[in-house]
Design an enzyme around this catalytic site. Structure first.
Site, PDB file in Angstrom:
ATOM      1  N   CYS D  33       1.285  65.532   8.815  1.00  0.00           N
ATOM      2  CA  CYS D  33       2.228  64.664   9.290  1.00  0.00           C
ATOM      3  C   CYS D  33       1.864  63.596  10.606  1.00  0.00           C
ATOM      4  CB  CYS D  33       3.627  65.111   9.357  1.00  0.00           C
ATOM      5  SG  CYS D  33       4.017  66.037   7.950  1.00  0.00           S
ATOM      6  N   CYS D 103      10.717  62.367  15.093  1.00  0.00           N
ATOM      7  CA  CYS D 103      10.020  63.010  16.254  1.00  0.00           C
ATOM      8  C   CYS D 103      10.998  63.531  17.031  1.00  0.00           C
ATOM      9  CB  CYS D 103       9.507  62.098  17.018  1.00  0.00           C
ATOM     10  SG  CYS D 103       7.935  61.035  16.270  1.00  0.00           S
TER      11      CYS D 103
END
Ligand SMILES: Cc1ncc(COP(=O)(O)O)c(C=O)c1O
Ligand SMILES: Cc1ncc(COP(=O)(O)O)c(C=O)c1O
Lengths: 133, 386, 386, 133
Positions: D33, D103
């Site tokens: 990712c 994030c």
């Protein structure tokens, strides 16, 4: 879009209008397609087209090709007039846009129709005269 | 030679103020809006700003605006998109006989692919009614697409009423508003519009940019597949200057709209009133009152449209015609025929479309020239025996 | 701050000479090319001229060029058009795993609609071979679509050979040449290309304009239906300034192409040689020699692409990355993965694409900054134990 | 695209690097990712996070959220640290682009992983001490 020549014939059409004492008249085209051309000729005893006139309902190219066609057959014999091709008209006009070529075909047809009409009238006249005799 | 431009329905002049707004994006700010770096983000901000300007002009949200290359692409995207997406629900589409070819030809393509399209007829003014739409809606109807205002004769359709009906019936409603945006007040929410097409060059913006409004919640497949631009709804590097210009142009067009329209309507009505006094046997096409403020359309009996245009052009006047001869096809305007005009009369139509910059002088010049042109051409016409 | 633009594969600067050429068409000459009057014909002539310029650049005929809004539209038009038109002949399409999304997503859409697509794998350099294409062609193959040069890693495909093979086999051949036109010599006749996509903003032309070359004799349905523009092959009012700009830009791009490329390759190779000396554990992506003159692409181990870009950007350098993070998706570049890179390495790629205006100074600045950036980010990285 | 705050934390990351004598370490995310965060904490006998450090492989937002998260838990009790939400990190950074919210989730998870590790180590230590006794 149009050549100078076409624009000139559109703005200053030659031989425009019905002429007097015509002995041949042809009308081709139809309103559906947006072009109608009417051609008048007066043929003298020698078979020469002495005078010619046209009337046109249609686009600029239709007017210009009619005008040019009248110029090209004026003073010619009816046989010569029958030889007039649409290509010759287009050439004399220094070209036409592709979508307008059909106008020159119409002009050719109008001339032929007028000459045909003249021939018909002559035949009728002759028949009438023969009948009289 | 004096030149008078009366073909604003075909396209408009890019106004200097709009060009000024575009200039930075054709010089220093050239980044790709998808790029995360400085150059790209400068462009991205400009695109965001323009999106808000376009949204504001029609009371939409910014993320309901998809930028594309013009009105035709917007029409194709909306109609083909709905057809593909909702094929399972049904395959019936309702439109009118007087739409722009971007709508009509798309519908005809769909007909070849198993869809059924109802082309509503119009009355002598080019108008459809809400009742016609109501009667045409079926359980398998997935889309009603009706233009906001007609590009040839200027007739304004009853859009808010049709929108309300569609929403009652649960049918999606698209309107081709290419001739209306920037010219008429539009509120997509109040008017119950689900999708709306527009094109910048019709309101003094740049050519090659348009937009489709798609109401939140409606998900259409893209017409152009590829990158993730426009939130995956339209691929291709954004035409940043075009988009910026569209934003500015729509903002300017909608400023003082009423006032500008009042002025334009006075000039329009001067033509509409004066021309019949000076040219016998002519007929106004389109609705007498429900009509775009900038549209004048007359049929002049016995003569043909292209030759009228050509002779006007030789006198410095740029106008347009519903004549087939201008397009190279044989049939005259499908709009005029749908309104019941004969071929002959339809061939003899002239459209003059004004803009904010049209002056009284321009109009007077037309009033002087057009009657002479008509007379001259009528003299040539085998149909005229005046 | 010193600013260095090394993202020319994303988009290029519109050069002033091209803008100058466009200016009249954004000011006085605003007619619609479809209008037969003076204003329209001025525009029409400009479009004709540009069409010839574009045709000349690839050795095509003017009427083989269809103007449209960009490379994505060109790709969609070609692929979808062939698929629709030749569905009766077959439903098999061959392409590569490393195409631009404008090709890949169009192919995926077709797969959902009953077409079969072979995505040829590439070698470690991103290259496909003629033999791969030969083996993939079947009796029901209707189209081979292979990009001229890859936008991420710059690898140049064996286009003339593939073209020849396709013509031997009687299969249509399309190439997405968006990164090649104006950058490499192209001759559609000698290279046996049937369809070719291009986009003006990739060679210092305007954004929002592209073209599809379609060899005479091939008739495709339009992607955008509507008016008769572009000989019924692409509807919508022409973006006249865009088209004019494209014509001028392609002419300029193709002038002294070899010389410009030699200069650019020297700078490119300086980066390719120097960077590995200054940054340990980096890897060049793409073919070492069959490579676009302006493309540099490195994977820098242990660090991630977007953060590299961001730090470069904070130092005034605009570059690009195959990292997923720049696009918001999770998977990194499909091109790098197809070349066999691991996710980790693929995420750490930086693409720097030069243009004619790139200076030696710019390159030296990158050689100074990038190693520092790499070092700094590696210090932060949990994967780095240097 | 990024707020000033995010850019500041990206350019001047706080508490960057492995710390000495940490007694809790968490690593979350994966290379597929494109984001890997590693968080180190040193918790004192009162359960207060005395020191904290991070290492991050990832985009600008990944670095900034890691940095911000370390600041937000430094000097706090481990219980308080567990309360840290990704939304709080986003808010402290004055917003993140929508595609970057994940994030901040990762940063929250990294803190939790580090605290979990600390608890595990404590439990092991306690068990070892009990065994000794
Ligand atoms: C190889 C390739 N094909 C197609 C495109 C799409 O071009 P555009 O963004 O102009 O539509 C691009 C550029 O984005 C490209 O690099
Ligand atoms: C009503 C209407 N719809 C669609 C279009 C198409 O717009 P464009 O030519 O910008 O694609 C036009 C104008 O040409 C129009 O008048």
């Amino acid at each position: 879009m149009y050549s100078e020549k076409v624009l000139d014939h559109f703005q200053n059409p030659r031989n425009m209008g019905e002429i007097e004492n015509y002995n041949g008249m042809g009308m081709v085209g139809n309103a559906k397609c947006g072009d109608i051309m009417q051609m008048f000729i007066r043929v003298n005893d020698e078979g020469i087209i002495e005078d010619v006139g046209f009337k046109t309902f249609g686009c600029g190219a239709a007017v210009a090709t009619s005008s040019m066609a009248t110029e090209m057959i004026k003073g010619k014999s009816v046989e010569e007039a029958l030889q007039l091709s649409n290509a010759a008209v287009v050439e004399a006009l220094e070209g036409l846009p592709p979508v307008k070529i059909h106008c020159s075909v119409l002009a050719e047809e109008a001339v032929k129709a007028a000459v045909d009409d003249y021939h018909k009238r002559m035949a009728e006249k002759k028949a009438a005269e023969e009948n009289k005799e | 030679m004096k030149r008078v431009y009366l073909d604003n329905a075909a396209t408009t002049r890019l106004i200097p103020e709009v060009l000024n707004e575009m200039m930075p994006y054709m010089t220093e700010v050239y980044g790709n809006p998808s790029s995360p770096h400085y150059f790209g983000q400068q462009s991205q901000m400009a695109v965001d700003r323009a999106r808000q300007q376009v949204a504001d002009a029609i009371n939409a949200e910014a993320n309901e605006i998809i930028f594309m290359s013009g009105g035709s692409e917007a029409d194709n995207t909306a109609i083909r998109g709905v057809a593909e997406r909702y094929a399972k629900k049904g395959r019936h589409i309702i439109t009118t006989a007087v739409e722009h070819h971007a709508v009509l030809h798309t519908c005809q393509m769909l007909e070849k692919n198993g869809y059924e399209v109802t082309y509503l007829p119009v009355d002598e003014y080019g108008m459809v009614t809400v009742d016609q739409v109501r009667e045409a809606i079926r359980p398998d109807t997935i889309l009603v697409s009706i233009m906001f205002a007609n590009n040839e004769v200027g007739t304004i359709m009853p859009i808010p009423e049709i929108g309300e009906l569609c929403h009652e019936k649960g049918v999606l409603f698209h309107t081709d508003a290419v001739q209306a945006v920037g010219h008429l007040p539009i509120d997509v929410k109040a008017m119950h519009i689900d999708m709306l097409s527009m094109s910048a060059h019709k309101f003094h913006g740049p050519k090659g940019t348009g937009a489709l409004y798609v109401r939140k919640g409606i998900v259409l497949p893209p017409l152009i597949y590829g990158g993730a631009q426009e939130r995956n709804r339209r691929a291709g590097t954004e035409n940043v200057p075009g988009i910026v210009g569209m934003g500015k142009a729509i903002e300017l067009a909608c400023t003082d709209l009423d006032e500008k329209n009042r002025r334009m309507m006075r000039l329009r009505d001067k033509l509409i009133e004066e021309l019949p006094k000076r040219i016998p046997e002519i007929k106004l096409n389109g609705h007498p009152t429900k009509r775009l403020p900038n549209n004048v359309n007359f049929s002049i009996k016995y003569i043909e449209g292209e030759s009228i245009l050509l002779m006007l052009d030789l006198n410095g006047i740029a106008a347009s015609s519903g004549s087939a001869c201008t397009s190279g096809s044989l049939d005259p305007s499908h709009v005029l025929l749908a309104m019941g005009l004969t071929h002959e009369i339809a061939h003899g139509s002239v459209r003059m479309t004004l803009c904010d910059e049209t002056s009284e002088d321009d109009i007077d010049y037309v009033l002087e020239v057009l009657p002479k042109v008509a007379e001259r051409l009528r003299k040539m016409s085998p149909l005229y025996h005046g």
